[in-house]
Enzyme design. Structure first.
Site, mmCIF file in Angstrom:
data_model
loop_
_atom_site.group_PDB
_atom_site.id
_atom_site.type_symbol
_atom_site.label_atom_id
_atom_site.label_comp_id
_atom_site.label_asym_id
_atom_site.label_seq_id
_atom_site.Cartn_x
_atom_site.Cartn_y
_atom_site.Cartn_z
ATOM 1 N N GLU A 10 -8.001 11.152 5.910
ATOM 2 C CA GLU A 10 -8.633 11.647 7.145
ATOM 3 C C GLU A 10 -7.667 12.501 7.958
ATOM 4 O O GLU A 10 -7.666 12.435 9.192
ATOM 5 C CB GLU A 10 -9.133 10.487 7.998
ATOM 6 N N GLN A 49 15.001 -10.071 18.596
ATOM 7 C CA GLN A 49 13.705 -10.345 17.954
ATOM 8 C C GLN A 49 12.577 -9.947 18.919
ATOM 9 O O GLN A 49 11.615 -9.295 18.530
ATOM 10 C CB GLN A 49 13.630 -11.845 17.606
ATOM 11 N N SER A 70 -5.077 18.734 2.314
ATOM 12 C CA SER A 70 -5.130 19.061 3.732
ATOM 13 C C SER A 70 -5.902 20.353 3.980
ATOM 14 O O SER A 70 -6.671 20.452 4.933
ATOM 15 C CB SER A 70 -3.712 19.222 4.289
HETATM 16 C C1 LIG Z 1 14.870 -10.000 -2.823
HETATM 17 C C2 LIG Z 1 15.783 -11.059 -2.296
HETATM 18 C C3 LIG Z 1 16.781 -11.538 -3.111
HETATM 19 C C4 LIG Z 1 17.624 -12.568 -2.672
HETATM 20 N N1 LIG Z 1 18.581 -13.057 -3.521
HETATM 21 C C5 LIG Z 1 19.325 -14.135 -3.115
HETATM 22 C C6 LIG Z 1 20.256 -14.747 -3.999
HETATM 23 O O1 LIG Z 1 20.423 -14.320 -5.152
HETATM 24 N N2 LIG Z 1 20.946 -15.839 -3.571
HETATM 25 C C7 LIG Z 1 20.775 -16.339 -2.311
HETATM 26 O O2 LIG Z 1 21.426 -17.320 -1.969
HETATM 27 N N3 LIG Z 1 19.918 -15.763 -1.425
HETATM 28 C C8 LIG Z 1 19.179 -14.681 -1.806
HETATM 29 N N4 LIG Z 1 18.289 -14.112 -0.920
HETATM 30 C C9 LIG Z 1 18.130 -14.648 0.432
HETATM 31 C C10 LIG Z 1 18.721 -13.741 1.489
HETATM 32 O O3 LIG Z 1 20.103 -13.775 1.418
HETATM 33 C C11 LIG Z 1 18.195 -14.157 2.871
HETATM 34 O O4 LIG Z 1 16.824 -13.924 2.884
HETATM 35 C C12 LIG Z 1 18.877 -13.369 3.956
HETATM 36 O O5 LIG Z 1 20.167 -13.869 4.117
HETATM 37 C C13 LIG Z 1 18.136 -13.416 5.307
HETATM 38 O O6 LIG Z 1 18.055 -14.696 5.754
HETATM 39 P P1 LIG Z 1 16.664 -15.334 6.190
HETATM 40 O O7 LIG Z 1 15.692 -15.036 5.129
HETATM 41 O O8 LIG Z 1 16.966 -16.732 6.510
HETATM 42 O O9 LIG Z 1 16.253 -14.562 7.489
HETATM 43 P P2 LIG Z 1 16.196 -15.167 9.008
HETATM 44 O O10 LIG Z 1 17.576 -15.382 9.457
HETATM 45 O O11 LIG Z 1 15.272 -16.304 9.000
HETATM 46 O O12 LIG Z 1 15.573 -13.942 9.733
HETATM 47 C C14 LIG Z 1 14.351 -13.991 10.464
HETATM 48 C C15 LIG Z 1 14.498 -13.150 11.713
HETATM 49 O O13 LIG Z 1 15.395 -13.799 12.600
HETATM 50 C C16 LIG Z 1 16.369 -12.908 13.079
HETATM 51 N N5 LIG Z 1 17.597 -13.630 13.361
HETATM 52 C C17 LIG Z 1 18.182 -14.588 12.625
HETATM 53 N N6 LIG Z 1 19.305 -14.994 13.218
HETATM 54 C C18 LIG Z 1 19.449 -14.293 14.350
HETATM 55 C C19 LIG Z 1 20.422 -14.243 15.395
HETATM 56 N N7 LIG Z 1 21.472 -15.030 15.380
HETATM 57 N N8 LIG Z 1 20.244 -13.379 16.395
HETATM 58 C C20 LIG Z 1 19.190 -12.575 16.407
HETATM 59 N N9 LIG Z 1 18.237 -12.568 15.471
HETATM 60 C C21 LIG Z 1 18.371 -13.421 14.436
HETATM 61 C C22 LIG Z 1 16.516 -11.882 11.982
HETATM 62 O O14 LIG Z 1 16.987 -10.657 12.499
HETATM 63 C C23 LIG Z 1 15.081 -11.767 11.461
HETATM 64 O O15 LIG Z 1 14.402 -10.830 12.235
HETATM 65 C C24 LIG Z 1 17.459 -13.076 -1.359
HETATM 66 C C25 LIG Z 1 16.464 -12.555 -0.543
HETATM 67 C C26 LIG Z 1 15.628 -11.549 -0.988
HETATM 68 C C27 LIG Z 1 14.566 -11.029 -0.083
HETATM 69 C C1 LIG Z 2 -5.844 5.835 -0.427
HETATM 70 C C2 LIG Z 2 -6.464 7.189 -0.322
HETATM 71 C C3 LIG Z 2 -7.842 7.319 -0.294
HETATM 72 C C4 LIG Z 2 -8.440 8.576 -0.233
HETATM 73 N N1 LIG Z 2 -9.796 8.676 -0.260
HETATM 74 C C5 LIG Z 2 -10.379 9.909 -0.310
HETATM 75 C C6 LIG Z 2 -11.795 10.050 -0.438
HETATM 76 O O1 LIG Z 2 -12.518 9.054 -0.478
HETATM 77 N N2 LIG Z 2 -12.316 11.291 -0.540
HETATM 78 C C7 LIG Z 2 -11.531 12.410 -0.501
HETATM 79 O O2 LIG Z 2 -12.056 13.508 -0.590
HETATM 80 N N3 LIG Z 2 -10.183 12.323 -0.365
HETATM 81 C C8 LIG Z 2 -9.579 11.092 -0.282
HETATM 82 N N4 LIG Z 2 -8.224 10.986 -0.166
HETATM 83 C C9 LIG Z 2 -7.399 12.202 -0.112
HETATM 84 C C10 LIG Z 2 -6.831 12.452 1.269
HETATM 85 O O3 LIG Z 2 -7.834 12.868 2.132
HETATM 86 C C11 LIG Z 2 -5.683 13.471 1.183
HETATM 87 O O4 LIG Z 2 -4.662 12.885 0.431
HETATM 88 C C12 LIG Z 2 -5.197 13.857 2.547
HETATM 89 O O5 LIG Z 2 -6.119 14.715 3.123
HETATM 90 C C13 LIG Z 2 -3.832 14.525 2.546
HETATM 91 O O6 LIG Z 2 -3.874 15.693 1.819
HETATM 92 P P1 LIG Z 2 -2.850 15.984 0.654
HETATM 93 O O7 LIG Z 2 -2.744 14.777 -0.209
HETATM 94 O O8 LIG Z 2 -3.249 17.254 0.037
HETATM 95 O O9 LIG Z 2 -1.445 16.163 1.360
HETATM 96 P P2 LIG Z 2 -0.640 17.540 1.478
HETATM 97 O O10 LIG Z 2 -1.324 18.427 2.429
HETATM 98 O O11 LIG Z 2 -0.323 18.073 0.147
HETATM 99 O O12 LIG Z 2 0.685 16.992 2.180
HETATM 100 C C14 LIG Z 2 1.998 17.117 1.594
HETATM 101 C C15 LIG Z 2 2.973 17.392 2.721
HETATM 102 O O13 LIG Z 2 2.752 18.712 3.211
HETATM 103 C C16 LIG Z 2 2.679 18.704 4.610
HETATM 104 N N5 LIG Z 2 1.778 19.767 5.072
HETATM 105 C C17 LIG Z 2 0.586 20.141 4.545
HETATM 106 N N6 LIG Z 2 0.069 21.154 5.234
HETATM 107 C C18 LIG Z 2 0.947 21.452 6.226
HETATM 108 C C19 LIG Z 2 0.983 22.412 7.283
HETATM 109 N N7 LIG Z 2 0.006 23.297 7.457
HETATM 110 N N8 LIG Z 2 2.039 22.400 8.127
HETATM 111 C C20 LIG Z 2 3.028 21.516 7.963
HETATM 112 N N9 LIG Z 2 3.059 20.604 6.974
HETATM 113 C C21 LIG Z 2 2.030 20.565 6.115
HETATM 114 C C22 LIG Z 2 2.169 17.327 4.969
HETATM 115 O O14 LIG Z 2 2.568 16.964 6.278
HETATM 116 C C23 LIG Z 2 2.830 16.471 3.905
HETATM 117 O O15 LIG Z 2 4.110 16.095 4.360
HETATM 118 C C24 LIG Z 2 -7.627 9.723 -0.191
HETATM 119 C C25 LIG Z 2 -6.235 9.594 -0.198
HETATM 120 C C26 LIG Z 2 -5.651 8.348 -0.267
HETATM 121 C C27 LIG Z 2 -4.160 8.244 -0.266
#
Ligand SMILES: Cc1cc2nc3c(=O)[nH]c(=O)nc-3n(C[C@H](O)[C@H](O)[C@H](O)COP(=O)(O)OP(=O)(O)OC[C@H]3O[C@@H](n4cnc5c(N)ncnc54)[C@H](O)[C@@H]3O)c2cc1C
Ligand SMILES: Cc1cc2nc3c(=O)[nH]c(=O)nc-3n(C[C@H](O)[C@H](O)[C@H](O)COP(=O)(O)OP(=O)(O)OC[C@H]3O[C@@H](n4cnc5c(N)ncnc54)[C@H](O)[C@@H]3O)c2cc1C
Ligand SMILES: [Ca+2]
Lengths: 664, 664
Positions: free
Chosen positions: A424, A330, A144
């Protein structure tokens, strides 16, 4: 897959002309046509396939990106694409690559900071990609604070050269994209030292690799900094590390538009105003805001389509369950993001105009709007990228469990997008710059100096400090004037409150540091006002197409009222609105959701994204999600064999209880 | 690396006894000793190395996890570890694996839903890992709505068997961890059908794979569902897809503790109350809350240490720049997360007690506290996992650019943690359950039925509806009574307002649906009150160790006042506090940050995490960040060759401008 449009019912519900909206979204018919043509061209070309990315190891992934970048360039040449078309093609190829930095940073840096002569020498090479460049600013220990960079460029008057050197470990260049493995050249920032005097940080064109065999030049140690967030994602990019051991470059490779070193080693300022470099910053940040609207709209498109496909609960008499998009929770999470995507699109469009305006003024030596433009782009970069990163992740959650699969497209979109909050300009550091500008603006209010551009509302500070919203019914919140007044008075009062609190400190810098968290909030309020007001201004334009304006009005109101609800504390604590009015805004918001609901699918269709670009089974155009998910699963390498590798060594001994003898 | 503790100065600043705090964090001296011993054992064992994960392809990654799981089991046996120690070992191995589901879901499901006989048959096999089990509930088309599952288990009285079948594509089991490649058995949920009647969803023990050669049994199609978010992360787990084609299992493999099917095919309820199954849910969710505090504390530890190492700006007279941890914006983002980690730890501890309490009551047929306990764990699961996922990502951002590197540990921590917001109940669906419970509680307020447990504050509803905070100076916000009253009245008023708005609808279900976004906010307010009040209760206990209580008091106040500021709109719109009081809270918050600042490093040291477990260069104990980052970079596979693979095919032709003839 089955040729049926499972979302046809949804599309039929739409109450507006989607094709007209596509043009509004694209910005013009021309822009639409170019986008449409190029995106389809990319989608249809197997050379640009990208669904295999998560499965590739780093080396394969990277090599594949090199291939695509070269292939893209080949197609650009073969098809005689214009600059605009070529940029679109790179955009739709949708894979971070060294070319992003070459075209997006290296070339603009030379254009912005190089003399006419330097431009004539280097740009043609860069345009033909006979050299490939990166942008080498950040160091391992310094990001930065650019003024703290440690790399040195010491002028040697004997040889008329600069000696570029990395004096410490922390001075190693670290992060530049394209540096690690590809770039032949870089614009490298280093402390200029002449005759023992340090003149601060300047840019230099440095050749890094041999143009013959690509090996690093003598004195240069260069490599990749390693894996980053996500699978695929930004790992297609060779962000690099670079150390210089007394590397010599000719004097004329210092970028000398603004300051020069003479043959004798004298450091001089040219008559080109320093401020010119800010123009480049405005330009780059404007593209970042435009990218925010692209990334957010993409996530929203996926989540919206899938929310119409996904059914959960509410089955009556054995019928189908409810579409989850019909749940108000939702809608309350999704529709404000849909509205934000449109809002960011329009503010991005306006920023493009601002850039042109600033450039024209600079050419006539009018610097009056520059600080305001600079603050405004810094703030908008910060606010839109933060909201977009959070919004993508919210869209992923809106897809429930299936959003966690790579085939949803959302994990990679998040991982690849999120560094926009950091590069940036770190988003908090940028907001502090905005806050500094706001405090200056407030302090000058009485002085006769009129606030310009996006701060001109501060001109009516007396009104804004004491006005009270006259909203009485929920519908009153639909009036742009009611919204504007509330947002203006909130922003103004928060800035003024900060300014007043600052006066309690004897040391203003100490005060600024102590109150910085509040200052950041004031800066956010100011930036949100800009976005809201540019959306409202957009609606003052001529907008053709049946129902298009109505939809945009609803989205504008959703954007504003959602923010108002989210930041209720600001509006209430500053007394801009009453609790009753806040609650009316919330009621209005709910009925706006109902208004948008039948149009939701069409509103995301208007982004005109191909399935290739979306890269998401959950978001596919035809909504035929489940068969596609099922088919895709079997392609995972783990499914290459039914019984997994490692069964005999690691599972069977466990089941058979002869682990003790197993070799582990 | 250089043996110097670069954070020694920070550690010397601490104003409290870190060793005493370690015991508070662990919960007891015993818990601390077990954790400390096992974590060091894991860290010292090269068999548990994990820093290579991001570089591995899916097959290698998975095979490596199989190896580790078997090796962990071997070590558990060799070292004669107790159940507690074995669980800790799996925790510190820190890699999602089929064993998580085997121990965390399969075994508890049999314990909770199996008869004595079934437990006697299956548990010994499971305990010795002679069978490996998964938990098969979710289907491709059905997740949150468990009652909508489509898999059928039809009783065949002729053979005394159930026929397990997947009638549709959407009925394919989808997601169960450990299913894809490893499990020999599963607890599978399916609609029980006897004699043409559908009795809803029940659990069945189904063998999936041969114990001889691991091939899927006849009628079973099973595989992995493919890559998930992140690199490494949850891709070590074989979440699976499973289809049944009329698979037969003996009748006694239905889990029959609560309901049975007789030999004749009669469906019957046992006298064991249904509610018993809720006990398991309380148990599982309590572990999730505990995990939230672990994950968040880990991220906070990394971000805090790095913030003390990282310097940016503010150099005076060429001296070192300021540590970024000294910036108030950094503190305002970081310290509330530090406080949240502690808050979640203590509420998790209390949930453990709640589980014991509920279990004891159930044994005496006292169901009175069950709905409240159920709502409270659902809500706490939701609120803590959401805050943790967001908090990890904020910690990543707090590390600037370097946080985006895999070697920071934060990307993978986020990717592996974030599904906790979705599994075991989608966080929004859970909050809606809490809201439903709250509305019921409010509606019964006048009825003489006293609200119990975490809703007992509702008993003083009249006071809470009209009280006004008497805070007059910033320090008044340090009083627990002031905080509690504000949080109680906010929660109560938000619930009551929802209840009142609901009465405006003739159809209460419609009203609930329409107002669901507000209801979710009321549920969050209720849950935050629980966390705040459990933290305050914790402070009423005896807390030994110099300065320990003072630190915890500061963290408790930071947690509460930060929430108060964040949700200012709630507090103001319900009139619980005034704008002036809100601003005083903010002032107090700032001075609490200053109080915590010198103790920050010691407060994260108190988590007692090894460098192995943290898995982060930025968070390493000695703070020697830069040399380690630099060294690690060179290990990326891209750095295996100086000139990248693909140079001759894809870079050289471009530079040499003979792309046209290149084969691409
Ligand atoms: C890493 C991972 C590991 C898992 N492991 C297991 C496992 O070991 N065994 C297993 O059986 N399952 C497993 N699951 C499944 C998991 O339990 C389901 O994904 C979870 O219950 C959410 O259900 P869904 O995916 O159907 O979401 P959905 O219900 O389809 O959700 C979609 C959107 O609809 C919204 N929504 C749904 N119903 C309502 C409502 N009534 N009112 C308002 N909004 C609603 C939700 O908020 C969400 O924004 C795993 C999932 C993950 C990601
Ligand atoms: C995917 C990616 C691509 C990039 N590509 C390029 C590139 O092509 N060329 C290049 O030159 N650079 C590149 N960068 C670097 C990038 O520009 C820097 O990471 C960025 O400017 C942030 O600076 P820093 O990492 O030093 O963060 P830091 O400044 O170390 O930030 C650490 C923490 O300190 C805080 N902080 C810092 N200063 C202050 C302050 N004065 N007051 C309050 N809080 C503060 C920040 O908010 C943050 O929470 C890239 C970085 C990434 C992640
Ligand atoms: Ca990978």
């Amino acid at each position: 897959m089955d040729g049926i449009d499972h979302l046809a019912d949804e599309r039929n519900k739409a109450q507006f002309d989607v094709d007209a909206m596509k043009i509004v979204w694209a910005g013009s018919r021309h822009a639409f046509e170019v986008s449409d043509r190029i995106s389809k061209l990319v989608a249809a070309d197997p050379g640009f396939r990208k669904d295999n990315r998560p499965m590739l190891g780093r080396n394969e992934l990277f090599k594949n990106t090199l291939r695509k970048a070269a292939y893209a360039w080949k197609r650009i040449i073969e098809l005689h694409l214009s600059e605009e078309e070529a940029a679109k093609l790179r955009f739709y190829v949708d894979e971070p690559a060294y070319t992003d930095l070459h075209w997006g940073m290296f070339v603009p840096a030379i254009k912005g900071q190089g003399t006419e002569e330097q431009q004539q020498k280097w740009l043609p090479l860069a345009y033909k990609m006979q050299i490939i460049g990166c942008y080498g600013q950040t160091e391992l220990g310094h990001g930065s604070n650019v003024q703290g960079l440690e790399t040195t460029a010491t002028f040697d008057p004997q040889t008329d050269e600069f000696v570029i050197h990395s004096p410490t470990l922390t001075s190693s260049k670290w992060w530049p994209g394209g540096l690690g493995k590809v770039s032949t050249h870089g614009v490298i920032y280093a402390r200029l030292i002449t005759d023992g005097r340090d003149h601060g940080v300047h840019g230099f064109i440095v050749q890094l690799r041999s143009l013959e065999d690509h090996s690093p030049l003598p004195g240069i140690t260069v490599g990749d900094i390693g894996m980053k967030f996500g699978n695929g994602a930004y790992n297609t990019m060779d962000n690099g590390v670079l150390r210089f051991d007394h590397v010599r470059i000719p004097r004329d490779q210092m970028l000398m538009r603004v300051s020069q070193v003479t043959r004798e080693g004298k450091y001089m300022q040219s008559d080109v105003p320093r401020q010119l470099v800010y123009g480049t910053m405005v330009y780059v940040r404007q593209t970042i805001v435009a990218d925010a609207s692209c990334a957010l709209s993409r996530a929203v498109c996926i989540a919206t389509r899938y929310s119409a496909v996904r059914r959960q609960f509410g089955s009556q008499d054995g019928g189908p369950e409810s579409q989850v998009i019909d749940y108000k929770t939702q809608q309350n999470r999704l529709f404000p993001l849909l509205a934000s995507a449109y809002a960011f699109r329009f503010v991005g469009e306006w920023l493009k105009w601002l850039y042109t305006d600033v450039t024209q003024r600079l050419q006539t030596n009018d610097f009056s709007t520059l600080p305001e433009a600079h603050a405004c782009t810094a703030g908008l970069k910060s606010v839109t990228t933060t909201a977009t990163a959070d919004g993508i992740e919210e869209c992923r959650k809106l897809c429930g469990g299936h959003g966690y699969l790579c085939t949803s497209g959302l994990p990679e979109l998040f991982a690849v997008y999120v560094p926009a909050c950091t590069y940036e300009g770190d988003n908090i550091v940028l907001l502090l710059q905005v806050a500094r500008f706001l405090m200056k603006t407030v302090s000058q209010l009485g002085s006769g100096k009129k606030p310009v551009g996006t701060t001109s509302y501060m001109g009516q500070i007396e009104h804004l400090m004491q006005c009270r919203s006259n909203v009485q019914r929920a519908e009153d919140w639909l009036k742009p004037s009611a919204i504007l007044e509330a947002f203006e008075s909130r922003a103004a009062r928060m800035s003024v409150a900060c300014a007043q609190n600052l006066t309690k400190f004897t040391n203003p810098e100490e005060g600024f540091a102590e109150l910085s968290a509040d200052l950041v909030e004031a800066a956010v309020a100011h930036c949100q006002l800009i976005i809201v007001s540019k959306f409202i201004e957009k609606l003052l334009q001529d907008i053709p197409g049946k129902g298009v304006r109505e939809q945009l009005e609803a989205l504008c109101n959703i954007y504003a009222l959602f923010l108002l609800h989210k930041h209720q504390g600001d509006f209430l604590s500053t007394g801009c609105i009453t609790a009753k009015q806040a609650s009316l805004a919330n009621d209005q918001l709910r009925s706006l959701y109902s208004q948008v609901r039948p149009n939701a699918i069409a509103l995301v269709d208007a982004f005109n994204y191909t399935d290739h670009f979306l890269g998401s089974i959950l978001g596919c155009y035809d909504g035929n999600v489940y068969p596609k998910l099922y088919e895709a699963a079997w392609k995972d390498p783990l499914n290459d064999s039914v019984v997994p590798e490692g069964y005999h060594e690691y599972i069977r001994p466990l089941l058979k209880q002869n682990l003790r003898t197993a070799r582990l």
